[in-house]
Scaffold this active site. Structure first.
Site, PDB file in Angstrom:
ATOM      1  N   GLU A   1      -7.422  67.362  65.347  1.00 28.86           N
ATOM      2  CA  GLU A   1      -8.701  67.896  65.850  1.00 28.86           C
ATOM      3  C   GLU A   1      -9.078  66.972  67.056  1.00 28.86           C
ATOM      4  O   GLU A   1      -9.887  66.182  66.931  1.00 28.86           O
ATOM      5  CB  GLU A   1      -9.902  67.438  64.650  1.00 28.86           C
ATOM      6  CG  GLU A   1      -9.596  68.599  63.465  1.00 28.86           C
ATOM      7  CD  GLU A   1     -10.836  68.412  62.311  1.00 28.86           C
ATOM      8  OE1 GLU A   1     -11.417  67.150  62.388  1.00 28.86           O
ATOM      9  OE2 GLU A   1     -10.692  69.158  61.552  1.00 28.86           O
TER      10      GLU A   1
ATOM     11  N   GLU B   1      -5.951  73.842  58.362  1.00 30.87           N
ATOM     12  CA  GLU B   1      -7.178  73.234  57.274  1.00 30.87           C
ATOM     13  C   GLU B   1      -8.063  74.313  56.868  1.00 30.87           C
ATOM     14  O   GLU B   1      -8.630  74.835  58.016  1.00 30.87           O
ATOM     15  CB  GLU B   1      -7.730  71.988  58.113  1.00 30.87           C
ATOM     16  CG  GLU B   1      -6.765  70.860  58.114  1.00 30.87           C
ATOM     17  CD  GLU B   1      -7.462  69.410  58.564  1.00 30.87           C
ATOM     18  OE1 GLU B   1      -8.810  69.486  58.098  1.00 30.87           O
ATOM     19  OE2 GLU B   1      -7.161  68.608  59.158  1.00 30.87           O
TER      20      GLU B   1
HETATM   21  C1  BGP Z   1     -10.928  67.260  58.943  1.00 35.72           C
HETATM   22  C2  BGP Z   1      -9.920  66.288  59.058  1.00 35.72           C
HETATM   23  C3  BGP Z   1      -9.264  66.064  57.571  1.00 35.72           C
HETATM   24  C4  BGP Z   1      -9.969  66.191  56.791  1.00 35.72           C
HETATM   25  C5  BGP Z   1     -11.038  67.421  56.647  1.00 35.72           C
HETATM   26  C6  BGP Z   1     -12.303  67.563  55.579  1.00 35.72           C
HETATM   27  O1  BGP Z   1     -11.977  66.960  60.035  1.00 35.72           O
HETATM   28  O2  BGP Z   1      -8.980  66.554  59.984  1.00 35.72           O
HETATM   29  O3  BGP Z   1      -8.753  64.879  57.821  1.00 35.72           O
HETATM   30  O4  BGP Z   1     -10.395  65.146  55.713  1.00 35.72           O
HETATM   31  O5  BGP Z   1     -11.541  67.620  57.835  1.00 35.72           O
HETATM   32  O6  BGP Z   1     -13.170  66.721  55.654  1.00 35.72           O
HETATM   33  P1  BGP Z   1     -13.818  65.691  54.594  1.00 35.72           P
HETATM   34  O7  BGP Z   1     -12.683  64.850  54.367  1.00 35.72           O
HETATM   35  O8  BGP Z   1     -14.711  64.962  55.420  1.00 35.72           O
HETATM   36  O9  BGP Z   1     -14.427  66.674  53.539  1.00 35.72           O
END
Ligand code: BGP
Length: 480
Positions: free
Chosen positions: A183, A376
């Site tokens: 990201e 993701e």
């Molecule tokens: C993205 C990241 C991850 C992750 C995900 C979910 O921004 O690449 O590392 O954790 O989001 O976010 P969160 O864990 O805050 O729910």
């Protein structure tokens, strides 16, 4: 391909990141990383946006769930066996930079760290699972921040290149898919968590962010160059936090606002995919008072070493309004924006928008024409472990089903999508909250925010659902 299935060889799997699962934060010669000093809960959330003006330190007496994670460091074999049981074709994780170079500028890599990833990779390959490795996922050696000022300093480009080369050499012949930075566009939104950038009070944030981004672009290009030399068949991707952006109303000003919002992400993808800054960058930088320090060789480097595929995360879409005083701010959306009245939200305020995924896939494919990879996607929820080791996460199945159905439509409409790794395929520490409570997994991990729990792994209802989706190559997905 029939209408109902995904392309042959579609890469089905799941994704995690080192700092959110491994734990063992001081074992195996590992150095401290920027992720290790991030506090949990509301203190972290505040830091995400505002920073502290100084490098955070570990606070004595505070429990840091990420320091133990879900103990993947010691339990990777058991976890990988569960991924294999679901039929994973690919597993995305990251390498913790601090396991390989504990301080970032050490003379030689740490053999114990390299060995750990040898073991993880070999275990995946043993089960026929392709590793997809992110070289830097929201963590970097804390010492690089303390001694160099982090990514603001051009020295980091060389140090990252050496780190990437070390990985390519060591895992040559075993790892084909790589992502240079997780990201990368989140530098513009949450600079500390994403790139370890500490913004001083009164400082021009944009200057720090875009200078650091320029250095990461060069580092990524040099990694692509190294991979081409060492392993020509490797596939290197960029990775952005993706999403669809909508103007809140048909007011022309809202549309312009949406365009500008998109342009922040597009600046990142344009450099990494097309090899140069977009035409609007000069004006964008002028308005933000950014003066990029560059070297004569930079333009050629960026032009020559672009990525092979575009990977992205997709959780939510963003509605934007040109009214800075608009009262309904979308509280959970890390991109900012306002509440979209047509969408429901998760318990953390992330608005759920499967159609937006199809829209985002088309936008990316139309602009770049490169293979896309959703690395993701998922629903963070507070699951309940019921008696008899049951987790009825129908809401997650519904979320994933609807998103995958839209991805399938995008493929039918011509988009080249090569894979899908849902986020947090096993419960892990949340990036934005630093806690266990926000769960994404197909596999429940018996662990609470305060560190209690046996760390036992339990298959959720979604585990069996996803297994079926993979076994049928998507044919078991329902349309609604
Ligand atoms: C993205 C990241 C991850 C992750 C995900 C979910 O921004 O690449 O590392 O954790 O989001 O976010 P969160 O864990 O805050 O729910």
């Amino acid at each position: 391909m029939t209408a109902a299935t995904f392309p042959e060889n579609f890469l089905w799997g799941g994704a995690v990141a080192a700092n959110q699962v491994e734990g063992a934060y001081r074992e195996g010669g590992k150095g401290l990383s920027t992720a290790d000093v991030l506090p949990p809960a509301s203190a972290r959330f505040k830091l995400l946006f505002h920073g502290k003006g100084e490098i955070p330190q570990i606070e004595p007496g505070t429990f840091y769930p990420s320091h133990e994670g879900i103990d993947f460091y010691h339990r990777y074999k058991e976890d990988i066996a569960l991924f294999a049981e679901m039929g994973f074709k690919v597993f995305r994780t990251s390498v913790a930079w601090t396991r390989i170079f504990p301080n970032g500028d050490d003379e030689a890599p740490n053999e114990e760290g390299l060995k750990f990833y040898d073991n993880v990779i070999d275990e995946l390959l043993k089960h026929g699972i392709e590793p997809l490795l992110t070289i830097s996922h929201f963590d970097m050696p804390l010492a690089l921040l303390e001694n160099y000022g982090g990514w603001r300093n051009r020295e980091l480009v060389k140090l990252y290149e050496r780190y990437a080369r070390t990985l390519f050499e060591r895992y040559k012949g075993k790892v084909k898919y790589w992502i240079t930075f997780n990201e990368i566009n989140m530098l513009a939104h949450i600079p500390f968590i994403s790139g370890g950038i500490v913004i001083a009070e009164g400082e021009n944030k944009a200057q720090a962010v875009y200078q650091s981004a320029h250095h990461q672009f060069l580092a990524s290009a040099l990694a692509v160059k190294a991979a081409r030399e060492l392993r020509p068949e490797a596939m290197i991707g960029c990775m952005v936090a993706g999403g669809a952006t909508y103007p809140l109303t048909s007011k022309p000003e809202d549309s312009l606002e949406a365009m500008e919002h998109d342009r922040i992400t597009q600046l990142f993808t344009d450099v990494m995919v097309k090899g140069s800054y977009p035409y609007y960058a000069a004006d964008f930088f002028r308005k933000k008072n950014v003066q990029l320090q560059t070297e004569p060789e930079d333009a050629e480097l960026l032009r020559r070493y672009t990525v092979d595929f575009i990977s992205f995360s997709y959780y939510t879409s963003t509605a934007v309004s040109s009214d800075p005083e608009h009262p309904d701010k979308a509280s959970g959306n890390l991109f900012g924006g306002v509440v979209n009245p047509y969408l429901k939200a998760s318990d953390w305020g992330w608005q759920i928008d499967p159609l937006g995924l199809r829209y985002a896939l088309h936008q990316l494919y139309e602009r770049y024409g490169k293979p896309l990879f959703i690395v993701e996607n998922g629903l963070g929820a507070s699951d309940v472990l019921e008696p008899g080791d049951v987790v009825n996460d129908d809401y997650r199945i519904d979320y994933l089903n609807r998103h995958l159905a839209e991805a399938r439509k995008a493929i039918e409409e011509g988009v080249e999508l090569i894979g899908y790794t849902s986020w947090g395929c096993i419960d892990l520490i949340s990036a934005s909250t630093g806690e266990m409570k926000k769960r994404y997994g197909y596999i429940y991990v018996d662990r609470d925010n305060d560190g209690s729990g046996s760390l036992r792994r339990v298959r959720k209802k979604s585990f069996h659902w996803y297994k079926q989706v993979i076994a049928t190559n998507g044919a078991s997905l329902s349309e609604e």
